[in-house]
Each structure stands twice: as C-alpha cells, then as structure tokens.
Motif scaffolding. Structure first.
Motif, PDB file in Angstrom:
ATOM      1  N   PRO A  72       0.756  -1.182  -0.037  1.00  0.00           N
ATOM      2  CA  PRO A  72       0.070   0.001  -0.111  1.00  0.00           C
ATOM      3  C   PRO A  72       0.719   1.335  -0.129  1.00  0.00           C
ATOM      4  O   PRO A  72       2.075   1.345   0.826  1.00  0.00           O
ATOM      5  CB  PRO A  72      -0.895  -0.199   1.222  1.00  0.00           C
ATOM      6  N   HIS A  73       0.683   2.089  -0.938  1.00  0.00           N
ATOM      7  CA  HIS A  73       1.193   3.390  -0.892  1.00  0.00           C
ATOM      8  C   HIS A  73      -0.064   4.522  -1.419  1.00  0.00           C
ATOM      9  O   HIS A  73      -0.949   3.999  -2.105  1.00  0.00           O
ATOM     10  CB  HIS A  73       2.104   3.522  -2.222  1.00  0.00           C
ATOM     11  N   LEU A  74       0.450   5.599  -0.993  1.00  0.00           N
ATOM     12  CA  LEU A  74      -0.401   6.878  -1.163  1.00  0.00           C
ATOM     13  C   LEU A  74       0.285   7.712  -2.004  1.00  0.00           C
ATOM     14  O   LEU A  74       1.580   8.067  -1.745  1.00  0.00           O
ATOM     15  CB  LEU A  74      -0.861   7.692  -0.106  1.00  0.00           C
ATOM     16  N   VAL A  75      -0.027   8.107  -3.101  1.00  0.00           N
ATOM     17  CA  VAL A  75       0.595   9.223  -3.982  1.00  0.00           C
ATOM     18  C   VAL A  75      -0.084  10.366  -3.951  1.00  0.00           C
ATOM     19  O   VAL A  75      -1.352  10.578  -4.256  1.00  0.00           O
ATOM     20  CB  VAL A  75       0.907   8.463  -5.477  1.00  0.00           C
ATOM     21  N   PHE A  76       0.850  11.614  -3.718  1.00  0.00           N
ATOM     22  CA  PHE A  76       0.122  12.805  -3.600  1.00  0.00           C
ATOM     23  C   PHE A  76       0.609  13.459  -4.685  1.00  0.00           C
ATOM     24  O   PHE A  76       1.950  13.370  -4.894  1.00  0.00           O
ATOM     25  CB  PHE A  76       0.438  13.514  -2.278  1.00  0.00           C
ATOM     26  N   LEU A 113      -2.138  -4.612  -9.417  1.00  0.00           N
ATOM     27  CA  LEU A 113      -1.886  -3.425  -9.043  1.00  0.00           C
ATOM     28  C   LEU A 113      -3.064  -2.360  -9.093  1.00  0.00           C
ATOM     29  O   LEU A 113      -2.941  -2.044 -10.533  1.00  0.00           O
ATOM     30  CB  LEU A 113      -0.410  -2.918  -9.411  1.00  0.00           C
ATOM     31  N   THR A 114      -3.653  -1.683  -8.288  1.00  0.00           N
ATOM     32  CA  THR A 114      -4.493  -0.828  -8.700  1.00  0.00           C
ATOM     33  C   THR A 114      -4.320   0.659  -7.921  1.00  0.00           C
ATOM     34  O   THR A 114      -3.993   0.702  -7.070  1.00  0.00           O
ATOM     35  CB  THR A 114      -6.037  -1.204  -8.274  1.00  0.00           C
ATOM     36  N   LEU A 115      -4.450   1.456  -8.918  1.00  0.00           N
ATOM     37  CA  LEU A 115      -4.454   3.025  -8.494  1.00  0.00           C
ATOM     38  C   LEU A 115      -5.705   3.747  -8.540  1.00  0.00           C
ATOM     39  O   LEU A 115      -6.140   3.810  -9.813  1.00  0.00           O
ATOM     40  CB  LEU A 115      -3.065   3.553  -9.370  1.00  0.00           C
ATOM     41  N   TRP A 116      -6.184   3.934  -7.327  1.00  0.00           N
ATOM     42  CA  TRP A 116      -7.451   4.821  -7.178  1.00  0.00           C
ATOM     43  C   TRP A 116      -7.141   6.195  -7.523  1.00  0.00           C
ATOM     44  O   TRP A 116      -6.434   6.697  -6.518  1.00  0.00           O
ATOM     45  CB  TRP A 116      -8.500   4.326  -6.226  1.00  0.00           C
ATOM     46  N   ASP A 141      -4.332   6.362  -4.404  1.00  0.00           N
ATOM     47  CA  ASP A 141      -4.241   5.326  -3.695  1.00  0.00           C
ATOM     48  C   ASP A 141      -3.861   4.034  -4.337  1.00  0.00           C
ATOM     49  O   ASP A 141      -4.575   3.351  -5.200  1.00  0.00           O
ATOM     50  CB  ASP A 141      -5.630   4.888  -2.680  1.00  0.00           C
ATOM     51  N   MET A 142      -2.603   3.567  -3.881  1.00  0.00           N
ATOM     52  CA  MET A 142      -2.238   2.450  -4.817  1.00  0.00           C
ATOM     53  C   MET A 142      -1.918   1.074  -3.866  1.00  0.00           C
ATOM     54  O   MET A 142      -1.500   1.135  -2.850  1.00  0.00           O
ATOM     55  CB  MET A 142      -0.655   2.971  -5.403  1.00  0.00           C
ATOM     56  N   ALA A 143      -2.459   0.047  -4.338  1.00  0.00           N
ATOM     57  CA  ALA A 143      -2.250  -1.365  -3.654  1.00  0.00           C
ATOM     58  C   ALA A 143      -2.353  -2.409  -4.526  1.00  0.00           C
ATOM     59  O   ALA A 143      -3.145  -2.352  -5.561  1.00  0.00           O
ATOM     60  CB  ALA A 143      -3.435  -1.291  -2.582  1.00  0.00           C
ATOM     61  N   GLY A 144      -1.804  -3.565  -4.187  1.00  0.00           N
ATOM     62  CA  GLY A 144      -1.546  -4.734  -5.018  1.00  0.00           C
ATOM     63  C   GLY A 144      -2.591  -5.825  -4.496  1.00  0.00           C
ATOM     64  O   GLY A 144      -2.925  -5.626  -3.336  1.00  0.00           O
ATOM     65  N   HIS A 181       6.222  -9.632  -6.633  1.00  0.00           N
ATOM     66  CA  HIS A 181       5.858  -8.599  -7.315  1.00  0.00           C
ATOM     67  C   HIS A 181       6.497  -7.291  -6.677  1.00  0.00           C
ATOM     68  O   HIS A 181       6.107  -6.182  -6.925  1.00  0.00           O
ATOM     69  CB  HIS A 181       4.622  -8.379  -7.950  1.00  0.00           C
ATOM     70  N   ALA A 182       6.974  -7.549  -5.379  1.00  0.00           N
ATOM     71  CA  ALA A 182       7.633  -6.499  -4.584  1.00  0.00           C
ATOM     72  C   ALA A 182       8.502  -5.592  -5.194  1.00  0.00           C
ATOM     73  O   ALA A 182       8.404  -4.318  -5.167  1.00  0.00           O
ATOM     74  CB  ALA A 182       8.284  -7.056  -3.323  1.00  0.00           C
ATOM     75  N   ALA A 183       9.496  -5.955  -5.840  1.00  0.00           N
ATOM     76  CA  ALA A 183      10.600  -5.326  -6.843  1.00  0.00           C
ATOM     77  C   ALA A 183       9.883  -4.246  -7.764  1.00  0.00           C
ATOM     78  O   ALA A 183      10.113  -3.487  -7.970  1.00  0.00           O
ATOM     79  CB  ALA A 183      11.537  -6.240  -7.327  1.00  0.00           C
ATOM     80  N   THR A 184       8.909  -4.851  -8.575  1.00  0.00           N
ATOM     81  CA  THR A 184       8.272  -4.286  -9.598  1.00  0.00           C
ATOM     82  C   THR A 184       7.478  -3.020  -8.885  1.00  0.00           C
ATOM     83  O   THR A 184       7.581  -1.781  -9.394  1.00  0.00           O
ATOM     84  CB  THR A 184       7.161  -5.030 -10.502  1.00  0.00           C
ATOM     85  N   THR A 185       6.540  -3.132  -7.907  1.00  0.00           N
ATOM     86  CA  THR A 185       5.931  -2.154  -7.154  1.00  0.00           C
ATOM     87  C   THR A 185       6.741  -1.042  -6.628  1.00  0.00           C
ATOM     88  O   THR A 185       6.551   0.004  -6.582  1.00  0.00           O
ATOM     89  CB  THR A 185       5.086  -2.886  -5.885  1.00  0.00           C
ATOM     90  N   THR A 186       7.915  -1.721  -5.823  1.00  0.00           N
ATOM     91  CA  THR A 186       9.010  -0.654  -5.352  1.00  0.00           C
ATOM     92  C   THR A 186       9.477   0.276  -6.607  1.00  0.00           C
ATOM     93  O   THR A 186       9.752   1.374  -6.489  1.00  0.00           O
ATOM     94  CB  THR A 186      10.109  -1.479  -4.856  1.00  0.00           C
ATOM     95  N   ARG A 187       9.714  -0.353  -7.748  1.00  0.00           N
ATOM     96  CA  ARG A 187      10.196   0.479  -8.825  1.00  0.00           C
ATOM     97  C   ARG A 187       9.454   1.414  -9.242  1.00  0.00           C
ATOM     98  O   ARG A 187       9.663   2.666  -9.520  1.00  0.00           O
ATOM     99  CB  ARG A 187      10.656  -0.475 -10.090  1.00  0.00           C
TER     100      ARG A 187
END
Length: 165
Positions: A7-11, A53-56, A89-92, A100-106
């Motif tokens: 889970p990540h939040l992108v502002f 991976l969904t980005l709302w 709001d980004m979460a897989g 898929h951790a490395a891809t999400t981190t990139r």
C-alpha cells in the motif's frame, strides 16, 4: 483492504500533471509489455500474471496531504506536500510470495522522482526517496567490568635441598 499488498499513497500537485495517461506512461516504462494496463473510471489497473496493482485516482483531495506532513523528514519543505490536491491510493492484490515486490517498489520510486509528486509507503510510514538521515545507531554494549586483582598468595616454601654426606 484485506489481502492487499504494497500500500502506497501518491500525492501530486496540480503542476505535476499526473493524469491517468502520465501514470500509464511511467508504469509502462517499468513493466514494458509484460503487463496489461486498463483504465476504468477513476482508476488504473496494472496486471502482471495473476497479480494486479490498482491505482485509485482522486483529483479532488484537497487538504488530504496535510495529514501526512508530520511523516516528512525534518529537512523537507512541508508546504510542497500540503498543496497537493491529487491523491492516488495504490495497492496490489495479495502477493504472499512477494514475487511482485520489486516491480511495485520500482513503480513507487519512479513516481516519487516526478516533480511535485510525493509517495508515502503506508507499511513503513516513510516517504519514498526522501532522506530521513542516518538511522539511530544501536547503543554499544557496556564494557565489561575489569576483573578484580587476584589477592597475593604467599610464596611456597622451598623444599630443603639434601646434601650428600
């Protein structure tokens, strides 16, 4: 969301221009043609094999970023985050093997490099790509106390030397 991962939040500020098209471009630069990227209303869904991976996207998230200012490192300019009006709001989906951790981190790191974009990792409570300084060093183990000096022992008496007669 139960069973979600990474889970990540992108502002993003208005000046960042972080539209669904720009998100797609950044993500495509990382995953190439290995993934499908769909753009249903208000979101972006990146599918890699069985992982999604969904980005709302919420373009009207005024003042939401202000709640996260306290998580910035001391050296950060807090006003830059506070003016962000776009929240993504980004979460897989569940990824128990962390394939898929490395891809999400990139993806998170690439977004954090964009001007006017801040990415908050919810599990660590840190902003991606920001310098929080050196982690606190573990305190050194106390030096062992010196052993007490041994008490002097009397010299053993020498055995008499016998002389032949």
């Amino acid at each position: 969301m139960a069973g979600s991962s990474y889970p990540h939040l992108v502002f993003a500020s208005d000046d960042a221009g972080l539209t669904a098209a720009r998100l797609t471009e950044v993500i495509r630069g990382i995953v190439g043609d290995e993934a499908t990227i769909a753009n249903p209303p208000l979101s972006l869904v990146v599918t890699l094999e069985e992982f999604s991976l969904t980005l709302w996207i919420d373009d009207e998230a005024d003042q939401v970023a202000e709640r996260y200012v306290e998580y910035l490192p001391e050296s950060a300019r807090r006003r830059r985050l506070a003016v962000c009006t776009t929240l993504i709001d980004m979460a897989g989906s569940a990824d128990p093997d962390r394939r898929h951790a490395a891809t999400t981190t990139r993806i998170a790191a690439a977004l954090a490099e964009l001007p006017g974009v801040f990415v908050f990792e919810e599990t660590t409570k840190l902003f991606v790509g920001m310098d929080y300084g050196e982690p606190a060093a573990e305190p050194a183990a106390p030096a062992p106390e010196p052993l007490p000096e041994p008490e002097p022992q009397p010299e053993p008496e020498a055995a008499p030397v016998l002389q032949p007669e």
